[in-house]
Design a protein around this motif. Structure first.
Motif, mmCIF file in Angstrom:
data_model
loop_
_atom_site.group_PDB
_atom_site.id
_atom_site.type_symbol
_atom_site.label_atom_id
_atom_site.label_comp_id
_atom_site.label_asym_id
_atom_site.label_seq_id
_atom_site.Cartn_x
_atom_site.Cartn_y
_atom_site.Cartn_z
ATOM 1 N N LYS A 1 0.825 -1.213 0.000
ATOM 2 C CA LYS A 1 0.000 0.000 0.000
ATOM 3 C C LYS A 1 0.857 1.259 0.000
ATOM 4 N N LEU A 2 1.966 1.234 0.714
ATOM 5 C CA LEU A 2 2.849 2.409 0.701
ATOM 6 C C LEU A 2 3.438 2.599 -0.699
ATOM 7 N N GLU A 3 3.670 1.498 -1.393
ATOM 8 C CA GLU A 3 4.138 1.616 -2.778
ATOM 9 C C GLU A 3 3.037 2.170 -3.674
ATOM 10 N N LEU A 4 1.829 1.681 -3.454
ATOM 11 C CA LEU A 4 0.690 2.130 -4.265
ATOM 12 C C LEU A 4 0.515 3.653 -4.175
ATOM 13 N N VAL A 5 0.679 4.204 -2.973
ATOM 14 C CA VAL A 5 0.511 5.659 -2.816
ATOM 15 C C VAL A 5 1.844 6.399 -2.965
ATOM 16 N N ARG A 6 2.843 5.644 -3.404
ATOM 17 C CA ARG A 6 4.147 6.190 -3.783
ATOM 18 C C ARG A 6 4.920 6.863 -2.657
ATOM 19 N N VAL A 7 4.880 6.237 -1.486
ATOM 20 C CA VAL A 7 5.806 6.640 -0.425
ATOM 21 C C VAL A 7 6.462 5.385 0.180
ATOM 22 N N PRO A 8 7.123 4.588 -0.682
ATOM 23 C CA PRO A 8 7.687 3.316 -0.195
ATOM 24 C C PRO A 8 8.712 3.522 0.913
ATOM 25 N N ASP A 9 9.358 4.689 0.947
ATOM 26 C CA ASP A 9 10.414 4.904 1.940
ATOM 27 C C ASP A 9 9.884 5.336 3.295
ATOM 28 N N ALA A 10 8.585 5.528 3.392
ATOM 29 C CA ALA A 10 8.024 6.060 4.642
ATOM 30 C C ALA A 10 7.935 5.006 5.743
ATOM 31 N N MET A 11 7.977 3.749 5.354
ATOM 32 C CA MET A 11 7.758 2.615 6.267
ATOM 33 C C MET A 11 8.237 2.845 7.704
ATOM 34 N N GLU A 12 9.506 3.151 7.873
ATOM 35 C CA GLU A 12 10.099 3.218 9.219
ATOM 36 C C GLU A 12 10.002 4.609 9.828
ATOM 37 N N LYS A 13 9.526 5.576 9.055
ATOM 38 C CA LYS A 13 9.587 6.967 9.546
ATOM 39 C C LYS A 13 8.453 7.276 10.522
ATOM 40 N N LEU A 14 8.727 8.183 11.431
ATOM 41 C CA LEU A 14 7.676 8.671 12.326
ATOM 42 C C LEU A 14 6.935 9.806 11.617
ATOM 43 N N PRO A 15 5.657 9.996 11.964
ATOM 44 C CA PRO A 15 4.872 11.030 11.276
ATOM 45 C C PRO A 15 5.546 12.409 11.252
ATOM 46 N N ASN A 16 6.209 12.791 12.345
ATOM 47 C CA ASN A 16 6.798 14.148 12.317
ATOM 48 C C ASN A 16 8.038 14.248 11.434
ATOM 49 N N GLU A 17 8.456 13.127 10.862
ATOM 50 C CA GLU A 17 9.552 13.180 9.878
ATOM 51 C C GLU A 17 9.013 13.259 8.445
ATOM 52 N N LEU A 18 7.687 13.315 8.318
ATOM 53 C CA LEU A 18 7.073 13.315 6.986
ATOM 54 C C LEU A 18 6.511 14.689 6.640
ATOM 55 N N SER A 19 6.534 15.049 5.363
ATOM 56 C CA SER A 19 5.922 16.288 4.899
ATOM 57 C C SER A 19 4.398 16.129 4.915
ATOM 58 N N GLY A 20 3.690 17.256 4.773
ATOM 59 C CA GLY A 20 2.220 17.220 4.760
ATOM 60 C C GLY A 20 1.672 16.277 3.700
ATOM 61 N N GLY A 21 2.248 16.351 2.514
ATOM 62 C CA GLY A 21 1.778 15.512 1.412
ATOM 63 C C GLY A 21 2.032 14.035 1.686
ATOM 64 N N MET A 22 3.199 13.748 2.294
ATOM 65 C CA MET A 22 3.508 12.349 2.607
ATOM 66 C C MET A 22 2.573 11.820 3.688
ATOM 67 N N LYS A 23 2.252 12.679 4.653
ATOM 68 C CA LYS A 23 1.310 12.254 5.706
ATOM 69 C C LYS A 23 -0.040 11.889 5.104
ATOM 70 N N LYS A 24 -0.494 12.725 4.172
ATOM 71 C CA LYS A 24 -1.780 12.429 3.522
ATOM 72 C C LYS A 24 -1.720 11.082 2.817
ATOM 73 N N ARG A 25 -0.604 10.823 2.166
ATOM 74 C CA ARG A 25 -0.458 9.554 1.450
ATOM 75 C C ARG A 25 -0.455 8.373 2.405
ATOM 76 N N VAL A 26 0.216 8.559 3.537
ATOM 77 C CA VAL A 26 0.229 7.470 4.522
ATOM 78 C C VAL A 26 -1.194 7.261 5.062
ATOM 79 N N GLY A 27 -1.919 8.367 5.310
ATOM 80 C CA GLY A 27 -3.316 8.257 5.745
ATOM 81 C C GLY A 27 -4.154 7.530 4.711
ATOM 82 N N LEU A 28 -3.853 7.790 3.463
ATOM 83 C CA LEU A 28 -4.558 7.127 2.367
ATOM 84 C C LEU A 28 -4.214 5.630 2.343
ATOM 85 N N ALA A 29 -2.928 5.324 2.520
ATOM 86 C CA ALA A 29 -2.508 3.907 2.561
ATOM 87 C C ALA A 29 -3.229 3.177 3.691
#
Ligand SMILES: Nc1ncnc2c1ncn2[C@@H]1O[C@H](COP(=O)(O)OP(=O)(O)O)[C@@H](O)[C@H]1O
Ligand SMILES: [Mg+2]
Length: 253
Positions: free
Chosen positions: A132-160
């Motif tokens: 799912k993280l690949e599907l929303v195109r943030v495959p590298d987010a896996m290990e990251k904490l939310p505060n290490e993510l940009s607004g757009g990446m957070k939305k994508r993770v929420g979508l995943a």
């Protein structure tokens, strides 16, 4: 038109005569909404008009004071707790704020619905989360904490997270709010692709004309407690109805 004569199963969501007040404040008043299977329906409307409240009715987090809410032909109010849980597991909800748990990695945030509603092995869970993280195109987010993510990446993770249980219906609450235009546009692309490739039904609350243009099969304006001017996006955005002209004219984008 299947709106009144078709099988109820052609309709994913049907709200009929829904009224909802908080204290003396009437938010929804005899509101009707019909979303067909497989379509992407957008709801626009001024702040505080009841868009999020409408989504909460659809997923059964709120009950109407009057009227009925049916999802896939089933009256939400008639469902026992277990049936409601089962039905909800087929609905993905993308919250207005990404609403990630700050102390969990993005991967663990996405895994939550699987851990709560399935008995999959840890390996299977990890595989699905990764996909799912690949599907929303943030495959590298896996290990990251939310505060290490940009607004757009957070939305994508929420979508995943909303997608991880392979829902048949996705509810989006202002998926592009607060994002810069390029990122917003890429989220719109994603909503469109998901609708096209997974054949899900989508209900999208949005302030953005760009989102309506990109994703909507149909769109309506929620205003004074009711959903009005339901039509295709072209017709809606070019309407000469004074109320719509005023609403759309006041928007910056
Ligand atoms: N649980 C609640 N209790 C009381 N008032 C609420 C509740 N949820 C929403 N409201 C009020 O209902 C109105 C519509 O809310 P909402 O659906 O969130 O608006 P929006 O269209 O901006 O999403 C707002 O005035 C809000 O303050
Ligand atoms: Mg809202």
């Amino acid at each position: 038109m299947s709106t009144t004569t078709g099988k109820s199963t052609d309709i994913a969501i049907r709200c009929q005569g829904v009224s909802k007040a908080f204290g003396k404040r009437v938010i929804l008043k005899d509101m009707n909404l019909e979303v067909r299977r497989g379509e992407t329906f957008c709801i626009m409307g001024p702040s505080g008009c009841g868009k999020s409240v409408t989504l909460k009715h659809v997923i059964g987090l709120m009950q109407p004071d009057q009227g009925t809410v049916e999802v896939w032909g089933r009256d939400m109010r008639s469902l026992a707790r277990e049936q409601l849980r089962e039905l909800r597991s087929k609905i993905g909800y993308v919250f207005q704020e990404a609403a990630l748990l700050n102390w969990l990695s993005a991967g663990d945030n996405v895994a939550l619905p699987l851990r709560e509603t399935t008995r999959l092995s840890e390996r299977e869970i990890q595989e699905r989360v990764r996909a799912k993280l690949e599907l929303v195109r943030v495959p590298d987010a896996m290990e990251k904490l939310p505060n290490e993510l940009s607004g757009g990446m957070k939305k994508r993770v929420g979508l995943a997270r909303a997608l991880v249980t392979d829902p048949e219906l996705i509810l989006y609450d202002e998926p592009t709010a607060g994002l810069d235009p390029e990122i917003a546009s890429s989220i719109n692309e994603l909503i469109r692709e998901l609708a096209d490739s997974l054949h899900v039904t989508s209900l999208v609350v949005t302030h953005h004309v760009g989102t309506v243009k990109k994703v909507a099969s149909r769109v309506g304006l929620l205003d004074n407690g009711r959903l009005n001017y339901v039509s295709g996006p072209e017709e809606f955005l070019n309407s000469k109805e004074p109320r719509l002209v005023r609403f759309l004219g006041a928007k910056l984008d």
